[in-house]
Design a protein around this motif. Structure first.
Motif, PDB file in Angstrom:
ATOM      1  N   LYS A 126      -9.563   1.989   1.260  1.00  0.00           N
ATOM      2  CA  LYS A 126      -9.518   3.462   0.807  1.00  0.00           C
ATOM      3  C   LYS A 126      -9.429   4.463   2.042  1.00  0.00           C
ATOM      4  N   ASP A 181      -6.047   6.867   2.449  1.00  0.00           N
ATOM      5  CA  ASP A 181      -5.976   8.084   2.468  1.00  0.00           C
ATOM      6  C   ASP A 181      -5.753   8.643   3.908  1.00  0.00           C
ATOM      7  N   GLY A 227      -1.892   8.586   4.226  1.00  0.00           N
ATOM      8  CA  GLY A 227      -1.339   9.712   3.356  1.00  0.00           C
ATOM      9  C   GLY A 227      -1.589  11.076   3.970  1.00  0.00           C
ATOM     10  N   GLN A 228      -2.573  11.343   4.432  1.00  0.00           N
ATOM     11  CA  GLN A 228      -2.963  12.642   5.294  1.00  0.00           C
ATOM     12  C   GLN A 228      -1.762  12.964   6.294  1.00  0.00           C
ATOM     13  N   HIS A 284       1.569   4.450   3.751  1.00  0.00           N
ATOM     14  CA  HIS A 284       0.459   4.779   2.748  1.00  0.00           C
ATOM     15  C   HIS A 284       0.557   3.924   1.447  1.00  0.00           C
ATOM     16  N   LEU A 285       1.976   3.759   1.346  1.00  0.00           N
ATOM     17  CA  LEU A 285       2.249   2.907  -0.014  1.00  0.00           C
ATOM     18  C   LEU A 285       1.928   1.645   0.150  1.00  0.00           C
ATOM     19  N   PHE A 298      -1.885   1.071   0.184  1.00  0.00           N
ATOM     20  CA  PHE A 298      -2.182   0.975  -1.406  1.00  0.00           C
ATOM     21  C   PHE A 298      -1.731  -0.066  -2.199  1.00  0.00           C
ATOM     22  N   TYR A 310      -0.710  11.505 -10.732  1.00  0.00           N
ATOM     23  CA  TYR A 310      -0.541  11.875  -9.257  1.00  0.00           C
ATOM     24  C   TYR A 310      -0.017  10.886  -8.692  1.00  0.00           C
ATOM     25  N   GLY A 362       3.707  11.150  -6.644  1.00  0.00           N
ATOM     26  CA  GLY A 362       4.018  10.719  -5.174  1.00  0.00           C
ATOM     27  C   GLY A 362       5.003   9.734  -4.943  1.00  0.00           C
ATOM     28  N   ALA A 363       5.152   8.937  -5.943  1.00  0.00           N
ATOM     29  CA  ALA A 363       6.244   7.780  -6.026  1.00  0.00           C
ATOM     30  C   ALA A 363       7.562   8.575  -5.930  1.00  0.00           C
ATOM     31  N   HIS A 384       0.724  15.930  -5.991  1.00  0.00           N
ATOM     32  CA  HIS A 384       0.052  14.596  -5.804  1.00  0.00           C
ATOM     33  C   HIS A 384      -1.478  14.745  -5.351  1.00  0.00           C
ATOM     34  N   LEU A 410      -5.246  14.460  -7.477  1.00  0.00           N
ATOM     35  CA  LEU A 410      -6.043  13.550  -7.136  1.00  0.00           C
ATOM     36  C   LEU A 410      -7.541  13.960  -6.898  1.00  0.00           C
ATOM     37  N   ARG A 418     -11.226  15.708  -7.224  1.00  0.00           N
ATOM     38  CA  ARG A 418     -12.444  15.570  -7.962  1.00  0.00           C
ATOM     39  C   ARG A 418     -13.278  16.808  -7.917  1.00  0.00           C
TER      40      ARG A 418
HETATM   41  C1  HEM Z   1       4.470   5.257  -4.335  1.00  0.00           C
HETATM   42  C2  HEM Z   1       3.918   6.473  -3.532  1.00  0.00           C
HETATM   43  C3  HEM Z   1       2.435   6.778  -3.397  1.00  0.00           C
HETATM   44  C4  HEM Z   1       1.236   6.158  -3.953  1.00  0.00           C
HETATM   45  C5  HEM Z   1       1.352   5.009  -4.805  1.00  0.00           C
HETATM   46  C6  HEM Z   1       0.323   6.782  -3.569  1.00  0.00           C
HETATM   47  C7  HEM Z   1      -0.913   6.581  -3.955  1.00  0.00           C
HETATM   48  C8  HEM Z   1      -2.211   7.345  -3.355  1.00  0.00           C
HETATM   49  C9  HEM Z   1      -3.379   7.213  -3.590  1.00  0.00           C
HETATM   50  C10 HEM Z   1      -3.827   5.926  -4.469  1.00  0.00           C
HETATM   51  C11 HEM Z   1      -4.324   7.959  -2.890  1.00  0.00           C
HETATM   52  C12 HEM Z   1      -6.112   8.024  -2.932  1.00  0.00           C
HETATM   53  C13 HEM Z   1      -6.084   8.704  -4.375  1.00  0.00           C
HETATM   54  C14 HEM Z   1      -7.780   8.702  -4.464  1.00  0.00           C
HETATM   55  O1  HEM Z   1      -8.428   9.530  -3.722  1.00  0.00           O
HETATM   56  O2  HEM Z   1      -8.483   8.513  -5.464  1.00  0.00           O
HETATM   57  C15 HEM Z   1      -3.580   8.626  -2.350  1.00  0.00           C
HETATM   58  C16 HEM Z   1      -3.952   9.888  -1.438  1.00  0.00           C
HETATM   59  C17 HEM Z   1      -3.077  10.617  -0.818  1.00  0.00           C
HETATM   60  N1  HEM Z   1      -1.640  10.633  -0.647  1.00  0.00           N
HETATM   61 FE1  HEM Z   1      -0.492   9.419  -1.778  1.00  0.00          FE
HETATM   62  N2  HEM Z   1       0.643   8.187  -2.630  1.00  0.00           N
HETATM   63  C18 HEM Z   1       2.022   7.716  -2.761  1.00  0.00           C
HETATM   64  C19 HEM Z   1       2.881   8.938  -2.182  1.00  0.00           C
HETATM   65  C20 HEM Z   1       2.655   9.874  -1.030  1.00  0.00           C
HETATM   66  C21 HEM Z   1       3.433  10.711  -0.360  1.00  0.00           C
HETATM   67  C22 HEM Z   1       4.906  10.654  -0.379  1.00  0.00           C
HETATM   68  C23 HEM Z   1       2.591  11.419   0.384  1.00  0.00           C
HETATM   69  C24 HEM Z   1       2.983  12.468   1.433  1.00  0.00           C
HETATM   70  C25 HEM Z   1       4.112  12.637   1.987  1.00  0.00           C
HETATM   71  C26 HEM Z   1       1.048  11.362  -0.131  1.00  0.00           C
HETATM   72  C27 HEM Z   1       0.163  11.587   0.466  1.00  0.00           C
HETATM   73  C28 HEM Z   1      -1.259  11.756   0.179  1.00  0.00           C
HETATM   74  C29 HEM Z   1      -2.347  12.532   0.654  1.00  0.00           C
HETATM   75  C30 HEM Z   1      -2.321  13.494   1.520  1.00  0.00           C
HETATM   76  C31 HEM Z   1      -3.333  12.007  -0.100  1.00  0.00           C
HETATM   77  C32 HEM Z   1      -4.830  12.430   0.076  1.00  0.00           C
HETATM   78  C33 HEM Z   1      -5.670  11.621   0.955  1.00  0.00           C
HETATM   79  C34 HEM Z   1      -7.149  12.370   1.007  1.00  0.00           C
HETATM   80  O3  HEM Z   1      -7.768  12.013  -0.092  1.00  0.00           O
HETATM   81  O4  HEM Z   1      -7.346  12.926   1.905  1.00  0.00           O
HETATM   82  N3  HEM Z   1       1.329  10.089  -0.864  1.00  0.00           N
HETATM   83  N4  HEM Z   1      -2.172   8.518  -2.533  1.00  0.00           N
END
Ligand code: HEM
Lengths: 335, 211
Positions: free
Chosen positions: B46, B50, B53-54, B96-97, B100, B121, B125-126, B168, B172, B174
């Motif tokens: 995780k 995260d 993604g950040q 990030h993907l 995951f 969410y 994101g996807a 997105h 996510l 809470r």
């Molecule tokens: C297929 C595409 C994507 C999937 C499957 C995905 C999946 C996830 C998952 C599982 C989380 C954690 C959720 C949680 O806290 O329970 C997350 C968080 C996040 N994702 Fe994605 N994401 C995708 C695309 C993106 C893209 C394109 C971006 C940014 C350009 C992004 C930015 C972030 C950010 C900023 C977080 C928050 C991290 C945090 O909690 O600080 N994601 N994503």
């Protein structure tokens, strides 16, 4: 009264609880060599890993004495592998101390948990404020190794030490009007940075509740210890619920209030998002949360490249014991 | 004069480019190192997901910041790096993907399917990631020449993409709205600035027409 901070003592200074003596001697014999590997052995209670200088929380003297006289409740324990101590004390959801999993371990170290008292109120014959020592002293402590299933779809196996909740509650003599019992966490923004946050959407204090028959069920447990010692502050010291068949957010931490009511109390997460967090919050793989499928869970710790994904069981695998409590409820509606 | 020559010296420009190129790899190096040394606690999967993604978000926001910084503060030197930063945003979104898929769901097809159909969410994101891909592919000078005016139109997709990413993150959370507040207000400024410029231009044009 002198306010004593929970003392941090080095593991080597602990007098081992008699019930765990053999285990401890075994562990200490290994300290400095391969103690790490020893935690993976088949014995029921892995002690903290001695060679890592991890903090161990002794609690007040009376509690140490009582912990040492504790017994293991094998019948209500799982034989699954217990999470390593270092993870149990550093992976916490305790939003009063921050929303990151590591925040409570950082922010709760100066949290004052001794002296501590609990206010008993509502539909009881013996209301009042009772000190923690008076509350716990009359009871024999027992250890139960249980599965903690978080609503965020991860889980851990943890060894808690405490008292059956029914035993604890009965001494206050709930009246026939008591249909629910509500538990409240301390509200103290001075000590709890999360309660000062303007960006939080939760109402403080944290409140969760049970139906009376749930609270009186033998699986419902009030913990004062973990891994053979006192509860660490980040794990909800000095008093927290352990409700193995319910999602972790029902396991109220650092309890200061127990109130018996006739009507269903408003609870923290349900108030914030009723369609996401039900009152009952029984572990149920068939009802997903908008953010998490509940069909599977990641058992922590887990290897990175082969994530430890297991199927979530109804009532977290405790269905044989508790399913009958809900035989007249539609669990899709009353999630 | 000398200074200006020095500032535009090809060697310096090359050095700048390399420094940024390598600096943008530091987050990936850092988190890999942390994972390697077991410093990420009970749930490294995780933490890694995260973190990546950040950084995808920071870089996407960074690429959006360049135009306002150039126009409002005259920071013209940044312009050269816009493509690299945008490509790194795509790169981090991809890692990030991958994190995951590999660390969280272990590429279990059934889990991926429910994630992509039930978790709103993840759907947004996807979608954001999917839309970033054509932008990355057409980011070269060659494509820019070939597509001409269309290129600018195509790359304006980055605005809806950034809103999808914000969604997105909104979906996510809470409890704490701090991150969303921060990301949202930055994005609001950057997009608001563009809208404001455009309105001004239009006003000026109509003013000059009517005079
Ligand atoms: C297929 C595409 C994507 C999937 C499957 C995905 C999946 C996830 C998952 C599982 C989380 C954690 C959720 C949680 O806290 O329970 C997350 C968080 C996040 N994702 Fe994605 N994401 C995708 C695309 C993106 C893209 C394109 C971006 C940014 C350009 C992004 C930015 C972030 C950010 C900023 C977080 C928050 C991290 C945090 O909690 O600080 N994601 N994503």
């Amino acid at each position: 009264m002198l306010i004593k901070k929970p003392t941090l003592i080095r593991p080597s200074e602990i007098t081992p609880p008699s019930a765990y003596l053999n285990r401890r001697q075994f562990m200490q014999g290994l300290a400095g060599t391969a103690a790490f590997a020893a935690s993976a052995s088949a014995l029921a209670l892995p002690a903290p890993q001695f060679d890592k200088g991890l903090p161990v929380y002794a609690g007040p003297d009376w509690l140490q004495q009582q912990l040492r006289a504790g017994v293991s409740n094998k019948a209500l324990s799982t034989d699954e592998k217990v999470a390593p101590y270092q993870h149990a004390i550093r992976h916490n959801n305790f939003y009063e101390f921050g929303t990151g999993k590591g925040d409570p371990a950082k922010n709760a170290q100066d949290f004052i948990t001794d002296p501590w008292s609990v206010e008993i109120s509502g539909e009881v014959n013996r209301p009042g404020t009772i000190g923690l020592e008076d509350l716990i002293k009359p009871h024999q402590l027992e250890e139960r190794i249980v599965r903690l299933r978080c609503v965020e779809a991860w889980s851990m196996v943890l060894p808690f030490v405490g008292v059956s909740l029914a035993t604890l509650l009965k001494q206050f003599e709930p009246t026939s009007k008591a249909k629910y019992v509500e538990f409240t966490t301390l509200n103290d923004p001075k000590q709890m940075p999360g309660q000062r946050s303007v960006f939080s959407s939760l109402d403080w204090p944290y409140v969760e509740a049970l139906r009376m028959d749930e609270a009186m069920h033998p699986l419902a447990f009030m913990a004062v210890g973990m891994y053979g010692n006192a509860l660490p502050p980040q794990n909800g010291a000095p008093l927290r619920l352990v409700l193995p068949w319910k999602y972790g957010f029902k396991w109220v931490k650092s309890i200061v209030g127990i109130r018996f009511t006739e009507t269903m109390p408003a609870t923290t997460w349900n108030k914030m998002a009723a369609q996401e967090y039900g009152f009952f919050a029984n572990v149920n793989p068939a009802v997903s949360h908008p953010r998490w499928s509940q069909a599977t869970e990641r058992r922590l710790p887990s290897s990175l490249f082969r994530p430890n994904i297991i199927d979530t069981q109804p009532f977290n695998g405790y269905g044989d014991e508790v399913a009958h409590l809900y035989s007249d409820l539609d669990l899709k509606k009353w999630f | 004069m000398v200074l200006k020559q020095l500032k535009n010296h090809p060697a310096l420009r090359l050095l700048e480019w390399w420094l940024l190129f390598l600096a943008a790899l530091l987050p990936l190096a850092w988190i890999s190192w942390q994972a390697w040394s077991f410093a990420l606690g009970a749930d490294p999967a995780k933490e890694i997901t995260d973190y990546l993604g950040q950084w995808a978000l920071y870089l996407l926001w960074g690429s959006l910041a360049i135009t306002p910084l150039r126009q409002a503060l005259g920071w013209t030197r940044l312009q050269r790096f816009r493509r690299m930063i945008g490509l790194y945003a795509l790169f981090y979104a991809t890692t990030h993907l991958l994190a995951f898929g590999t660390f969280i769901i272990g590429w279990r097809w059934d889990l991926l399917q429910t994630a992509l159909t039930e978790r709103t969410y993840i759907i947004v994101g996807a979608l954001a990631l999917l839309l970033l891909i054509p932008l990355g592919v057409t980011s070269t000078k060659g494509w820019q020449r070939r597509l001409k005016k269309r290129w600018t139109q195509l790359h304006q997709l980055v605005y809806p993409i950034s809103l999808l990413v914000l969604l997105h993150v909104v979906w996510l959370i809470r409890d704490s709205y701090f991150d969303v507040f921060l990301y949202g207000s930055l994005l609001g400024w950057m997009l608001g600035y563009r809208v404001w410029r455009r309105l001004q231009r239009r006003l000026r044009r109509s003013a000059s027409l009517s005079s």
